[in-house]
Design a protein around this motif. Structure first.
Motif, PDB file in Angstrom:
ATOM      1  N   ARG A 167       0.853  -1.188   0.000  1.00  0.00           N
ATOM      2  CA  ARG A 167       0.000   0.000   0.000  1.00  0.00           C
ATOM      3  C   ARG A 167       0.886   1.234   0.000  1.00  0.00           C
ATOM      4  NH1 ARG A 167      -4.627  -0.709   4.512  1.00  0.00           N
ATOM      5  NH2 ARG A 167      -5.814   0.610   3.091  1.00  0.00           N
ATOM      6  N   LEU A 168       0.435   2.268  -0.696  1.00  0.00           N
ATOM      7  CA  LEU A 168       1.153   3.525  -0.745  1.00  0.00           C
ATOM      8  C   LEU A 168       0.133   4.652  -0.644  1.00  0.00           C
ATOM      9  CD1 LEU A 168       3.874   5.045  -1.217  1.00  0.00           C
ATOM     10  CD2 LEU A 168       3.275   5.036  -3.655  1.00  0.00           C
ATOM     11  N   LEU A 169       0.321   5.526   0.332  1.00  0.00           N
ATOM     12  CA  LEU A 169      -0.542   6.693   0.502  1.00  0.00           C
ATOM     13  C   LEU A 169       0.236   7.946   0.129  1.00  0.00           C
ATOM     14  CD1 LEU A 169      -2.196   6.030   4.002  1.00  0.00           C
ATOM     15  CD2 LEU A 169      -2.899   5.180   1.770  1.00  0.00           C
ATOM     16  N   LEU A 170      -0.376   8.805  -0.679  1.00  0.00           N
ATOM     17  CA  LEU A 170       0.164  10.114  -0.996  1.00  0.00           C
ATOM     18  C   LEU A 170      -0.639  11.103  -0.166  1.00  0.00           C
ATOM     19  CD1 LEU A 170       0.822   8.267  -3.482  1.00  0.00           C
ATOM     20  CD2 LEU A 170       0.745  10.331  -4.862  1.00  0.00           C
ATOM     21  N   PHE A 171      -0.009  11.699   0.832  1.00  0.00           N
ATOM     22  CA  PHE A 171      -0.689  12.565   1.797  1.00  0.00           C
ATOM     23  C   PHE A 171      -0.213  13.995   1.617  1.00  0.00           C
ATOM     24  CE2 PHE A 171      -0.610  14.257   6.316  1.00  0.00           C
ATOM     25  CZ  PHE A 171      -1.961  14.527   6.374  1.00  0.00           C
ATOM     26  N   ASN A 172      -1.162  14.934   1.606  1.00  0.00           N
ATOM     27  CA  ASN A 172      -0.830  16.356   1.569  1.00  0.00           C
ATOM     28  C   ASN A 172      -0.794  16.855   3.012  1.00  0.00           C
ATOM     29  OD1 ASN A 172      -0.563  19.103   1.195  1.00  0.00           O
ATOM     30  ND2 ASN A 172      -2.106  19.228  -0.405  1.00  0.00           N
ATOM     31  N   LYS A 173       0.393  16.864   3.588  1.00  0.00           N
ATOM     32  CA  LYS A 173       0.575  17.243   4.986  1.00  0.00           C
ATOM     33  C   LYS A 173       0.391  18.746   5.146  1.00  0.00           C
ATOM     34  CE  LYS A 173       4.361  18.206   7.343  1.00  0.00           C
ATOM     35  NZ  LYS A 173       3.906  19.325   8.138  1.00  0.00           N
ATOM     36  N   VAL A 229       1.676  20.105  11.184  1.00  0.00           N
ATOM     37  CA  VAL A 229       1.373  18.702  11.477  1.00  0.00           C
ATOM     38  C   VAL A 229       2.701  17.943  11.532  1.00  0.00           C
ATOM     39  CG1 VAL A 229       0.251  16.601  10.625  1.00  0.00           C
ATOM     40  CG2 VAL A 229      -0.900  18.814  10.418  1.00  0.00           C
ATOM     41  N   LEU A 230       2.871  17.123  12.562  1.00  0.00           N
ATOM     42  CA  LEU A 230       4.073  16.309  12.692  1.00  0.00           C
ATOM     43  C   LEU A 230       4.027  15.136  11.719  1.00  0.00           C
ATOM     44  CD1 LEU A 230       4.422  16.122  16.582  1.00  0.00           C
ATOM     45  CD2 LEU A 230       5.680  17.596  15.016  1.00  0.00           C
ATOM     46  N   SER A 231       5.178  14.728  11.203  1.00  0.00           N
ATOM     47  CA  SER A 231       5.266  13.603  10.267  1.00  0.00           C
ATOM     48  C   SER A 231       5.400  12.281  11.015  1.00  0.00           C
ATOM     49  CB  SER A 231       6.477  13.789   9.341  1.00  0.00           C
ATOM     50  OG  SER A 231       6.304  14.890   8.519  1.00  0.00           O
ATOM     51  N   PRO A 287       4.537  18.986  25.977  1.00  0.00           N
ATOM     52  CA  PRO A 287       3.580  19.384  27.015  1.00  0.00           C
ATOM     53  C   PRO A 287       2.210  19.776  26.449  1.00  0.00           C
ATOM     54  CG  PRO A 287       5.241  21.086  26.693  1.00  0.00           C
ATOM     55  CD  PRO A 287       5.638  19.920  25.832  1.00  0.00           C
ATOM     56  N   THR A 288       2.174  20.145  25.168  1.00  0.00           N
ATOM     57  CA  THR A 288       0.905  20.471  24.521  1.00  0.00           C
ATOM     58  C   THR A 288       0.657  19.467  23.413  1.00  0.00           C
ATOM     59  OG1 THR A 288       1.992  21.958  22.967  1.00  0.00           O
ATOM     60  CG2 THR A 288       1.141  22.948  24.988  1.00  0.00           C
ATOM     61  N   THR A 289      -0.576  19.268  23.086  1.00  0.00           N
ATOM     62  CA  THR A 289      -0.923  18.329  22.021  1.00  0.00           C
ATOM     63  C   THR A 289      -0.749  19.017  20.676  1.00  0.00           C
ATOM     64  OG1 THR A 289      -2.522  17.271  23.468  1.00  0.00           O
ATOM     65  CG2 THR A 289      -2.733  16.849  21.122  1.00  0.00           C
ATOM     66  N   ARG A 290       0.019  18.367  19.811  1.00  0.00           N
ATOM     67  CA  ARG A 290       0.229  18.892  18.464  1.00  0.00           C
ATOM     68  C   ARG A 290      -0.405  17.912  17.473  1.00  0.00           C
ATOM     69  NH1 ARG A 290       6.622  19.940  18.691  1.00  0.00           N
ATOM     70  NH2 ARG A 290       6.509  17.798  19.432  1.00  0.00           N
ATOM     71  N   ALA A 291      -0.814  18.434  16.338  1.00  0.00           N
ATOM     72  CA  ALA A 291      -1.429  17.591  15.313  1.00  0.00           C
ATOM     73  C   ALA A 291      -0.409  16.598  14.770  1.00  0.00           C
ATOM     74  CB  ALA A 291      -1.972  18.461  14.181  1.00  0.00           C
ATOM     75  N   THR A 292      -0.872  15.369  14.552  1.00  0.00           N
ATOM     76  CA  THR A 292      -0.022  14.306  14.003  1.00  0.00           C
ATOM     77  C   THR A 292      -0.735  13.641  12.832  1.00  0.00           C
ATOM     78  OG1 THR A 292      -0.926  12.561  15.402  1.00  0.00           O
ATOM     79  CG2 THR A 292       0.927  13.832  16.315  1.00  0.00           C
ATOM     80  N   LEU A 293      -0.067  12.690  12.209  1.00  0.00           N
ATOM     81  CA  LEU A 293      -0.669  11.958  11.098  1.00  0.00           C
ATOM     82  C   LEU A 293      -1.945  11.238  11.511  1.00  0.00           C
ATOM     83  CD1 LEU A 293       2.538  10.423   9.456  1.00  0.00           C
ATOM     84  CD2 LEU A 293       1.284  12.488   8.790  1.00  0.00           C
ATOM     85  N   SER A 294      -2.024  10.798  12.770  1.00  0.00           N
ATOM     86  CA  SER A 294      -3.215  10.072  13.231  1.00  0.00           C
ATOM     87  C   SER A 294      -4.470  10.942  13.222  1.00  0.00           C
ATOM     88  CB  SER A 294      -2.987   9.480  14.624  1.00  0.00           C
ATOM     89  OG  SER A 294      -2.751  10.510  15.552  1.00  0.00           O
ATOM     90  N   ASP A 295      -4.314  12.257  13.160  1.00  0.00           N
ATOM     91  CA  ASP A 295      -5.471  13.146  13.054  1.00  0.00           C
ATOM     92  C   ASP A 295      -6.066  13.147  11.642  1.00  0.00           C
ATOM     93  OD1 ASP A 295      -5.423  14.197  15.759  1.00  0.00           O
ATOM     94  OD2 ASP A 295      -3.627  15.311  15.154  1.00  0.00           O
ATOM     95  N   ARG A 318      10.561  12.197   6.067  1.00  0.00           N
ATOM     96  CA  ARG A 318       9.938  13.174   6.959  1.00  0.00           C
ATOM     97  C   ARG A 318       9.708  14.479   6.213  1.00  0.00           C
ATOM     98  NH1 ARG A 318      10.046  11.628  12.105  1.00  0.00           N
ATOM     99  NH2 ARG A 318       9.787  13.722  12.919  1.00  0.00           N
ATOM    100  N   LEU A 319       8.866  15.285   6.800  1.00  0.00           N
ATOM    101  CA  LEU A 319       8.639  16.647   6.333  1.00  0.00           C
ATOM    102  C   LEU A 319       8.479  17.474   7.597  1.00  0.00           C
ATOM    103  CD1 LEU A 319       8.311  18.198   3.677  1.00  0.00           C
ATOM    104  CD2 LEU A 319       5.875  17.722   3.763  1.00  0.00           C
ATOM    105  N   ASP A 320       9.261  18.516   7.737  1.00  0.00           N
ATOM    106  CA  ASP A 320       9.246  19.318   8.958  1.00  0.00           C
ATOM    107  C   ASP A 320       7.850  19.802   9.301  1.00  0.00           C
ATOM    108  OD1 ASP A 320      12.024  19.142   9.120  1.00  0.00           O
ATOM    109  OD2 ASP A 320      12.299  20.955   7.932  1.00  0.00           O
ATOM    110  N   ARG A 321       7.630  20.050  10.570  1.00  0.00           N
ATOM    111  CA  ARG A 321       6.335  20.523  11.054  1.00  0.00           C
ATOM    112  C   ARG A 321       5.916  21.815  10.353  1.00  0.00           C
ATOM    113  NH1 ARG A 321       4.751  23.730  15.724  1.00  0.00           N
ATOM    114  NH2 ARG A 321       2.629  23.140  16.304  1.00  0.00           N
ATOM    115  N   ASP A 322       6.878  22.690  10.074  1.00  0.00           N
ATOM    116  CA  ASP A 322       6.545  23.971   9.453  1.00  0.00           C
ATOM    117  C   ASP A 322       6.619  23.938   7.922  1.00  0.00           C
ATOM    118  OD1 ASP A 322       9.285  23.705   9.545  1.00  0.00           O
ATOM    119  OD2 ASP A 322       9.675  25.734  10.244  1.00  0.00           O
TER     120      ASP A 322
END
Length: 182
Positions: A3-9, A13-15, A23-31, A43-47
């Motif tokens: 399987r291969l997913l092409l995701f537009n991050k 959002v964290l990779s 200490p704070t919740t940040r968006a991840t791929l599971s969202d 990887r792709l940086d958060r910013d």
């Protein structure tokens, strides 16, 4: 069949699928991705925004992510300032960074691409022009494109990975993915 997913991050959002140690919740791929058993190939940086490939095949993951395979990665890069020919030529030759010389990049100035708005928007300064470039690299050092543009006096304002090899972001909205058979 792999399987291969092409995701537009999206931006900020964290990779990865979890955010440990923050200490704070940040968006991840599971969202965004509920598919089980797939993992990011690189990887792709958060910013940074754009194409992130995920697969359940370890060999494919290594082939995509390993620098020794030199899979081309193309970025749409908004930089601060107007690039001079010498800056573009330096990027094309390779740039000296703290961790060594980069491989030559393919670089071109382009018209502003038709992209989705970034949230939050980039900072705009009326007294400082900006420009868009396409930059294709064949290695994947940490924050490499940002460090390369900074080294030639063009700080990156926005970075969107458009393609990896033959896979592109075309037709995939931010936060969405397309599944392919690999």
């Amino acid at each position: 069949m792999a399987r291969l997913l092409l995701f537009n991050k999206p931006f900020a959002v964290l990779s990865q699928f979890t955010d440990r140690g923050s200490p704070t919740t940040r968006a991840t791929l599971s969202d965004f991705i509920a598919v089980k058993g797939v993992y990011p190939a690189g990887r792709l940086d958060r910013d940074s925004e754009g194409l992130l490939l995920l697969t359940d095949d370890g060999r494919l993951q290594a082939r995509i992510a390993e620098p020794r395979f030199k899979l081309p990665k193309t970025y749409l890069v908004q930089v601060e300032g107007e690039p001079e020919d010498a800056a573009l030529a330096a990027l094309r030759r390779g740039v000296q960074l703290k961790d060594g010389m980069t491989l030559p990049a393919e670089v071109a100035a382009i018209d502003p691409p038709d992209l989705w708005p970034r949230n939050p928007p980039i900072r705009v300064r009326k007294s400082v022009p900006d420009c868009w470039l396409t930059i294709t690299i064949r290695e994947g050092r940490n924050r490499q494109v940002r460090r390369m543009t900074a080294a030639v006096g063009l700080p990156t304002l926005r970075l969107v990975r458009w393609s990896i090899g033959d896979w592109t972001l075309a037709g995939i909205a931010p936060g969405q993915y397309r599944e392919l058979s690999a």
